[in-house]
Design a protein around this motif. Structure first.
Motif, PDB file in Angstrom:
ATOM      1  N   GLY A  71       0.813  -1.209   0.000  1.00 10.68           N
ATOM      2  CA  GLY A  71       0.000   0.000   0.000  1.00 10.68           C
ATOM      3  C   GLY A  71       0.846   1.260   0.000  1.00 10.68           C
ATOM      4  O   GLY A  71       0.527   2.232  -0.697  1.00 10.68           O
ATOM      5  N   VAL A  72       1.928   1.252   0.763  1.00 13.51           N
ATOM      6  CA  VAL A  72       2.834   2.407   0.782  1.00 13.51           C
ATOM      7  C   VAL A  72       3.464   2.604  -0.599  1.00 13.51           C
ATOM      8  O   VAL A  72       3.547   3.721  -1.111  1.00 13.51           O
ATOM      9  N   PHE A  73       3.912   1.519  -1.215  1.00 17.97           N
ATOM     10  CA  PHE A  73       4.501   1.607  -2.549  1.00 17.97           C
ATOM     11  C   PHE A  73       3.509   2.206  -3.557  1.00 17.97           C
ATOM     12  O   PHE A  73       3.883   2.981  -4.432  1.00 17.97           O
ATOM     13  N   ARG A  74       2.247   1.837  -3.427  1.00 17.49           N
ATOM     14  CA  ARG A  74       1.242   2.328  -4.369  1.00 17.49           C
ATOM     15  C   ARG A  74       0.867   3.779  -4.096  1.00 17.49           C
ATOM     16  O   ARG A  74       0.450   4.508  -5.009  1.00 17.49           O
ATOM     17  N   TRP A  75       1.004   4.212  -2.852  1.00 19.84           N
ATOM     18  CA  TRP A  75       0.646   5.581  -2.480  1.00 19.84           C
ATOM     19  C   TRP A  75       1.723   6.572  -2.895  1.00 19.84           C
ATOM     20  O   TRP A  75       1.424   7.705  -3.292  1.00 19.84           O
ATOM     21  N   LEU A  76       2.962   6.161  -2.850  1.00 20.77           N
ATOM     22  CA  LEU A  76       4.067   7.053  -3.168  1.00 20.77           C
ATOM     23  C   LEU A  76       4.174   7.309  -4.677  1.00 20.77           C
ATOM     24  O   LEU A  76       3.726   6.496  -5.481  1.00 20.77           O
ATOM     25  N   PRO A  77       4.789   8.435  -5.062  1.00 23.19           N
ATOM     26  CA  PRO A  77       5.161   8.602  -6.477  1.00 23.19           C
ATOM     27  C   PRO A  77       6.087   7.454  -6.895  1.00 23.19           C
ATOM     28  O   PRO A  77       6.821   6.900  -6.064  1.00 23.19           O
ATOM     29  N   MET A  78       6.065   7.107  -8.186  1.00 24.31           N
ATOM     30  CA  MET A  78       6.809   5.940  -8.650  1.00 24.31           C
ATOM     31  C   MET A  78       8.284   5.991  -8.274  1.00 24.31           C
ATOM     32  O   MET A  78       8.852   5.014  -7.775  1.00 24.31           O
ATOM     33  N   GLY A  79       8.932   7.124  -8.525  1.00 25.78           N
ATOM     34  CA  GLY A  79      10.355   7.228  -8.215  1.00 25.78           C
ATOM     35  C   GLY A  79      10.631   7.026  -6.734  1.00 25.78           C
ATOM     36  O   GLY A  79      11.587   6.336  -6.352  1.00 25.78           O
ATOM     37  N   SER A  80       9.786   7.615  -5.887  1.00 30.15           N
ATOM     38  CA  SER A  80       9.961   7.474  -4.437  1.00 30.15           C
ATOM     39  C   SER A  80       9.726   6.038  -3.996  1.00 30.15           C
ATOM     40  O   SER A  80      10.419   5.531  -3.105  1.00 30.15           O
ATOM     41  N   ALA A  81       8.742   5.377  -4.616  1.00 31.05           N
ATOM     42  CA  ALA A  81       8.462   3.985  -4.276  1.00 31.05           C
ATOM     43  C   ALA A  81       9.664   3.099  -4.588  1.00 31.05           C
ATOM     44  O   ALA A  81      10.039   2.224  -3.791  1.00 31.05           O
ATOM     45  N   MET A  82      10.292   3.321  -5.730  1.00 38.11           N
ATOM     46  CA  MET A  82      11.451   2.508  -6.110  1.00 38.11           C
ATOM     47  C   MET A  82      12.653   2.791  -5.211  1.00 38.11           C
ATOM     48  O   MET A  82      13.398   1.885  -4.843  1.00 38.11           O
ATOM     49  N   ARG A  83      12.818   4.044  -4.827  1.00 36.81           N
ATOM     50  CA  ARG A  83      13.929   4.371  -3.912  1.00 36.81           C
ATOM     51  C   ARG A  83      13.698   3.755  -2.543  1.00 36.81           C
ATOM     52  O   ARG A  83      14.639   3.244  -1.909  1.00 36.81           O
ATOM     53  N   LEU A  84      12.455   3.799  -2.059  1.00 38.89           N
ATOM     54  CA  LEU A  84      12.148   3.159  -0.781  1.00 38.89           C
ATOM     55  C   LEU A  84      12.367   1.656  -0.879  1.00 38.89           C
ATOM     56  O   LEU A  84      12.926   1.036   0.039  1.00 38.89           O
ATOM     57  N   GLY A  85      11.939   1.060  -1.989  1.00 37.82           N
ATOM     58  CA  GLY A  85      12.153  -0.370  -2.184  1.00 37.82           C
ATOM     59  C   GLY A  85      13.627  -0.725  -2.128  1.00 37.82           C
ATOM     60  O   GLY A  85      14.020  -1.732  -1.524  1.00 37.82           O
ATOM     61  N   ALA A  86      14.469   0.106  -2.752  1.00 41.98           N
ATOM     62  CA  ALA A  86      15.906  -0.155  -2.737  1.00 41.98           C
ATOM     63  C   ALA A  86      16.453  -0.095  -1.308  1.00 41.98           C
ATOM     64  O   ALA A  86      17.278  -0.926  -0.902  1.00 41.98           O
ATOM     65  N   ARG A  87      16.002   0.881  -0.525  1.00 44.24           N
ATOM     66  CA  ARG A  87      16.485   0.991   0.852  1.00 44.24           C
ATOM     67  C   ARG A  87      16.054  -0.201   1.693  1.00 44.24           C
ATOM     68  O   ARG A  87      16.841  -0.743   2.473  1.00 44.24           O
ATOM     69  N   LEU A  88      14.799  -0.605   1.537  1.00 43.40           N
ATOM     70  CA  LEU A  88      14.306  -1.748   2.309  1.00 43.40           C
ATOM     71  C   LEU A  88      15.002  -3.031   1.880  1.00 43.40           C
ATOM     72  O   LEU A  88      15.297  -3.896   2.712  1.00 43.40           O
ATOM     73  N   GLY A  89      15.267  -3.161   0.576  1.00 46.28           N
ATOM     74  CA  GLY A  89      15.994  -4.328   0.107  1.00 46.28           C
ATOM     75  C   GLY A  89      17.398  -4.380   0.679  1.00 46.28           C
ATOM     76  O   GLY A  89      17.894  -5.457   1.044  1.00 46.28           O
ATOM     77  N   GLY A  90      18.054  -3.221   0.768  1.00 41.25           N
ATOM     78  CA  GLY A  90      19.381  -3.182   1.380  1.00 41.25           C
ATOM     79  C   GLY A  90      19.343  -3.584   2.840  1.00 41.25           C
ATOM     80  O   GLY A  90      20.250  -4.258   3.348  1.00 41.25           O
ATOM     81  N   LEU A  91      18.265  -3.177   3.538  1.00 38.29           N
ATOM     82  CA  LEU A  91      18.104  -3.583   4.936  1.00 38.29           C
ATOM     83  C   LEU A  91      17.878  -5.089   5.038  1.00 38.29           C
ATOM     84  O   LEU A  91      18.399  -5.750   5.944  1.00 38.29           O
ATOM     85  N   LEU A  92      17.114  -5.621   4.089  1.00 35.66           N
ATOM     86  CA  LEU A  92      16.842  -7.064   4.080  1.00 35.66           C
ATOM     87  C   LEU A  92      18.129  -7.874   3.991  1.00 35.66           C
ATOM     88  O   LEU A  92      18.242  -8.947   4.589  1.00 35.66           O
ATOM     89  N   ALA A  93      19.106  -7.359   3.254  1.00 38.39           N
ATOM     90  CA  ALA A  93      20.354  -8.096   3.069  1.00 38.39           C
ATOM     91  C   ALA A  93      21.033  -8.398   4.399  1.00 38.39           C
ATOM     92  O   ALA A  93      21.739  -9.413   4.530  1.00 38.39           O
ATOM     93  N   ARG A  94      20.838  -7.546   5.390  1.00 34.82           N
ATOM     94  CA  ARG A  94      21.517  -7.743   6.679  1.00 34.82           C
ATOM     95  C   ARG A  94      20.972  -8.945   7.442  1.00 34.82           C
ATOM     96  O   ARG A  94      21.666  -9.513   8.284  1.00 34.82           O
ATOM     97  N   PHE A  95      19.731  -9.320   7.155  1.00 36.84           N
ATOM     98  CA  PHE A  95      19.077 -10.361   7.951  1.00 36.84           C
ATOM     99  C   PHE A  95      18.679 -11.583   7.138  1.00 36.84           C
ATOM    100  O   PHE A  95      18.254 -12.581   7.708  1.00 36.84           O
ATOM    101  N   SER A  96      18.771 -11.509   5.829  1.00 35.72           N
ATOM    102  CA  SER A  96      18.239 -12.580   4.989  1.00 35.72           C
ATOM    103  C   SER A  96      19.090 -13.842   5.059  1.00 35.72           C
ATOM    104  O   SER A  96      20.324 -13.790   4.923  1.00 35.72           O
ATOM    105  N   PRO A  97      18.446 -15.009   5.225  1.00 33.01           N
ATOM    106  CA  PRO A  97      19.185 -16.281   5.152  1.00 33.01           C
ATOM    107  C   PRO A  97      19.655 -16.591   3.735  1.00 33.01           C
ATOM    108  O   PRO A  97      20.417 -17.534   3.526  1.00 33.01           O
ATOM    109  N   ARG A  98      19.196 -15.810   2.750  1.00 37.46           N
ATOM    110  CA  ARG A  98      19.587 -16.018   1.355  1.00 37.46           C
ATOM    111  C   ARG A  98      20.899 -15.309   0.999  1.00 37.46           C
ATOM    112  O   ARG A  98      21.395 -15.453  -0.120  1.00 37.46           O
ATOM    113  N   LEU A  99      21.426 -14.526   1.917  1.00 39.57           N
ATOM    114  CA  LEU A  99      22.596 -13.705   1.603  1.00 39.57           C
ATOM    115  C   LEU A  99      23.764 -14.547   1.094  1.00 39.57           C
ATOM    116  O   LEU A  99      24.397 -14.209   0.080  1.00 39.57           O
TER     117      LEU A  99
END
Length: 312
Positions: A35-63
């Protein structure tokens, strides 16, 4: 079996009475994020996605698996270079989620967001020309099924159902933007063959390991590869066409339609032709991955364990 999104435990390791509330919590969290991704402007949504993905890397068992895959791709990379690409790959995961959340918006704004690019030698897609399309989990790969909608025909979309039913329903709603039938991975090949029997085109994503596949060279190593697209193209005498969706600046995309893959003249029988065509597909994917390694989404082990141990 798939893990929970926010736990390293596998679902079958958790008692059934605990599984349901975990699924509900995960479904609520994923729904809020979409819902947050859909509410934000497209560019902002993609930048937020990139930040959250970077955070995911710290905890992901897939790393470790992502790092191990990239070590095969870039055997001469330094540890620092490998870490940089690995974490960039996880940022790509977040961007891909933002793109999925906004598929319908991207389609509505397609005249300014999507360029459909027919590369030299490519054949214009048409409902009158049955085709097997193939792509990789690279760049904005989830946009590739929009090709059929743009050119006026349906391309059945194979998807892997999520074990969490609440998340699965949310993602299925987003995929309706494809404007094409959604086919579960289980029994998907039979459904695709029925589509080809009717004269329709089909599409598959074939860069990940398929244990029931065949060994084909990929970045200088034998890798179990899905050769079904080549075999189907030969069986139904239709074109085998790679399609790669890349990201360009300002939340815009280019969907590249490549020339059809043809078996080389020295491939004499159908099996040789299928393996040769599959090798050409892998070689094309290699070029794109080498150019944009940070945009390759490969969260599972790609090569045999012996290959990964040799590159460790």
């Amino acid at each position: 079996m798939p893990r929970f999104y926010f736990s390293s435990n596998r679902s079958h390791e958790v008692p059934s009475w605990q599984r349901q509330p975990i699924w509900l919590a995960e479904g609520a969290a994923v729904g809020t994020l979409l819902g947050v991704f859909r509410w934000l402007p497209m560019g902002s949504a993609m930048r937020l996605g990139a930040r959250l993905g970077g955070l995911l890397a710290r905890f992901s068992p897939r790393l470790d698996k992502v790092r191990s895959n990239l070590r095969v791709v870039f055997p001469r990379a330094t540890s620092d270079e490998l870490e940089r690409i690995t974490h960039a790959s996880f940022r790509n995961v977040g961007v891909a989620m933002a793109e999925l959340a906004n598929l319908d918006r991207i389609w509505r704004q397609r005249r300014r967001r999507i360029e459909f690019c027919e590369l030299p030698g490519a054949v214009t897609p048409s409902s009158a020309r049955r085709t097997v399309f193939v792509t990789a989990h690279l760049g904005a790969w989830q946009l590739t099924p929009l090709l059929g909608r743009e050119y006026g025909f349906t391309v059945p979309v194979i998807y892997a159902p999520e074990q969490n039913p609440y998340v699965d329903r949310q993602l299925m709603r987003l995929r309706r933007a494809f404007g094409s039938p959604l086919v579960s991975r289980d029994g998907g090949i039979r459904a695709l063959m029925r589509s080809l029997d009717r004269g329709d085109s089909i599409g598959l994503t074939v860069d990940t390991r398929l244990d029931s596949g065949e060994p084909v060279m990929f970045f200088g190593e034998q890798a179990m590869t899905n050769t079904a697209p080549a075999r189907l193209a030969l069986r139904y005498d239709c074109d085998l066409v790679p399609v790669i969706a890349e990201r360009v600046a300002d939340a815009r995309f280019r969907i590249n339609i490549h020339p059809p893959i043809r078996a080389r003249a020295d491939a004499v029988n159908r099996n040789d032709k299928a393996l040769d065509m599959s090798a050409q597909i892998n070689a094309l994917f290699e070029q794109w991955i080498a150019r944009h390694p940070d945009q390759w989404l490969c969260l599972k082990r790609r090569w045999p364990k012996a290959v990964h141990r040799r590159h460790a």
